[in-house]
Each structure stands twice: as structure tokens, then as C-alpha cells.
Design a protein around this motif. Structure first.
Motif, PDB file in Angstrom:
ATOM      1  N   LEU A  39      -9.373   8.704-124.224  1.00 21.09           N
ATOM      2  CA  LEU A  39      -9.138   7.625-125.175  1.00 21.09           C
ATOM      3  C   LEU A  39      -7.660   7.267-125.172  1.00 21.09           C
ATOM      4  O   LEU A  39      -6.864   7.847-125.911  1.00 21.09           O
ATOM      5  CB  LEU A  39      -9.616   8.025-126.568  1.00 21.09           C
ATOM      6  N   GLN A  40      -7.312   6.349-124.316  1.00 20.26           N
ATOM      7  CA  GLN A  40      -5.942   5.886-124.199  1.00 20.26           C
ATOM      8  C   GLN A  40      -5.972   4.437-123.737  1.00 20.26           C
ATOM      9  O   GLN A  40      -7.007   3.920-123.358  1.00 20.26           O
ATOM     10  CB  GLN A  40      -5.151   6.754-123.213  1.00 20.26           C
ATOM     11  N   VAL A  41      -4.817   3.804-123.766  1.00 19.74           N
ATOM     12  CA  VAL A  41      -4.702   2.436-123.291  1.00 19.74           C
ATOM     13  C   VAL A  41      -3.732   2.435-122.121  1.00 19.74           C
ATOM     14  O   VAL A  41      -2.607   2.913-122.270  1.00 19.74           O
ATOM     15  CB  VAL A  41      -4.202   1.501-124.423  1.00 19.74           C
ATOM     16  N   PRO A  42      -4.123   1.957-120.962  1.00 19.94           N
ATOM     17  CA  PRO A  42      -5.466   1.493-120.602  1.00 19.94           C
ATOM     18  C   PRO A  42      -6.445   2.666-120.511  1.00 19.94           C
ATOM     19  O   PRO A  42      -6.024   3.811-120.324  1.00 19.94           O
ATOM     20  CB  PRO A  42      -5.261   0.842-119.235  1.00 19.94           C
ATOM     21  N   PRO A  43      -7.741   2.374-120.609  1.00 20.61           N
ATOM     22  CA  PRO A  43      -8.744   3.448-120.562  1.00 20.61           C
ATOM     23  C   PRO A  43      -8.672   4.216-119.237  1.00 20.61           C
ATOM     24  O   PRO A  43      -8.374   3.642-118.193  1.00 20.61           O
ATOM     25  CB  PRO A  43     -10.079   2.719-120.675  1.00 20.61           C
ATOM     26  N   LYS A  44      -8.930   5.491-119.323  1.00 25.10           N
ATOM     27  CA  LYS A  44      -8.907   6.350-118.133  1.00 25.10           C
ATOM     28  C   LYS A  44     -10.223   7.120-118.075  1.00 25.10           C
ATOM     29  O   LYS A  44     -10.624   7.744-119.060  1.00 25.10           O
ATOM     30  CB  LYS A  44      -7.718   7.316-118.214  1.00 25.10           C
ATOM     31  N   VAL A  45     -10.882   7.063-116.926  1.00 29.75           N
ATOM     32  CA  VAL A  45     -12.140   7.784-116.711  1.00 29.75           C
ATOM     33  C   VAL A  45     -12.006   8.555-115.406  1.00 29.75           C
ATOM     34  O   VAL A  45     -11.571   8.005-114.393  1.00 29.75           O
ATOM     35  CB  VAL A  45     -13.348   6.815-116.634  1.00 29.75           C
TER      36      VAL A  45
END
Length: 115
Positions: free
Chosen positions: A74-80
Motif C-alpha cells: 500500500l504505497q503510491v504508486p502501487p507496488k505488487v
């Protein structure tokens, strides 16, 4: 694609295995993940010809089958990030054997073409 092992028609373990890892991209995705954790774009760049839609579909199916783990940060930009589960890692000896068989098959075909 969640594999239904209780299905009467899927009593053969090899058939169940093929349902889980079958298809054009799954084995290639798994082979990439043998090298460690990858982000979506890393996988997409390493698999020439796969569309984003197909890669997403294949990853979701393997996640549902317990082969791939998807970690969302859960961060900006999203990280997967994607990685293999222990069940996914257990496929390595079999996929290595498939690789070796493929090499032998290519050599066999080359030898027969030359005759």
C-alpha cells in the motif's frame, strides 16, 4: 482456474498437474519466478509476446491454484510483487526435467532431419 480434484474425470495426477501448469505462458512465468520475486512489469518485459491481459489472467489462475503468491504494498504508486509459494517451488525439478526432455527432443529431430 481453481482445479477441482474431486471431479470424477480428473483422477489422473498428471492430468491435474497439466491443468494447473498447462497453457502457453504458465511454465514460462514459473521459470521466471524461479529466479526470485518479480514485479508485474519485470515479468511482462521478460516474456516476449504475452499481453498484459493474458499475464494478469495467468497470474490470477496460478494464485488461485496456490502456485504463485501476490504481495500488494500500500504505497503510491502501487507496488505488487509476485513470487512462488512452496508448492510452486516444488515444480522446479519437474520443469527442469521438461527442459532436459525438450533439448533431447530437439536433438532427436535434428538428427532425423539430417538423414
Amino acid at each position: 482456474m481453481k482445479v477441482q480434484t474431486a471431479n470424477k474425470k480428473e483422477n489422473c495426477p498428471a492430468e491435474i498437474t497439466l491443468k494447473v501448469i498447462g497453457g502457453r505462458w504458465k511454465v514460462l512465468i514459473i521459470k521466471e519466478l524461479f529466479n526470485g520475486v518479480k514485479r508485474f512489469n519485470e515479468l511482462h518485459r521478460s516474456l516476449k509476446g504475452v499481453t498484459q491481459k493474458m499475464l494478469t489472467q495467468q497470474l490470477r489462475e496460478m494464485e488461485a491454484d496456490g502456485i504463485v503468491h501476490r504481495e500488494v504494498y500500500l504505497q503510491v504508486p502501487p507496488k505488487v510483487e509476485y513470487s512462488l509459494t512452496s508448492l510452486g517451488k516444488s515444480l522446479q525439478p519437474m520443469i527442469n526435467q521438461m527442459h532436459e526432455w525438450g533439448i533431447k527432443h530437439l536433438n532427436f529431430n535434428d538428427e532425423n532431419i539430417d538423414k
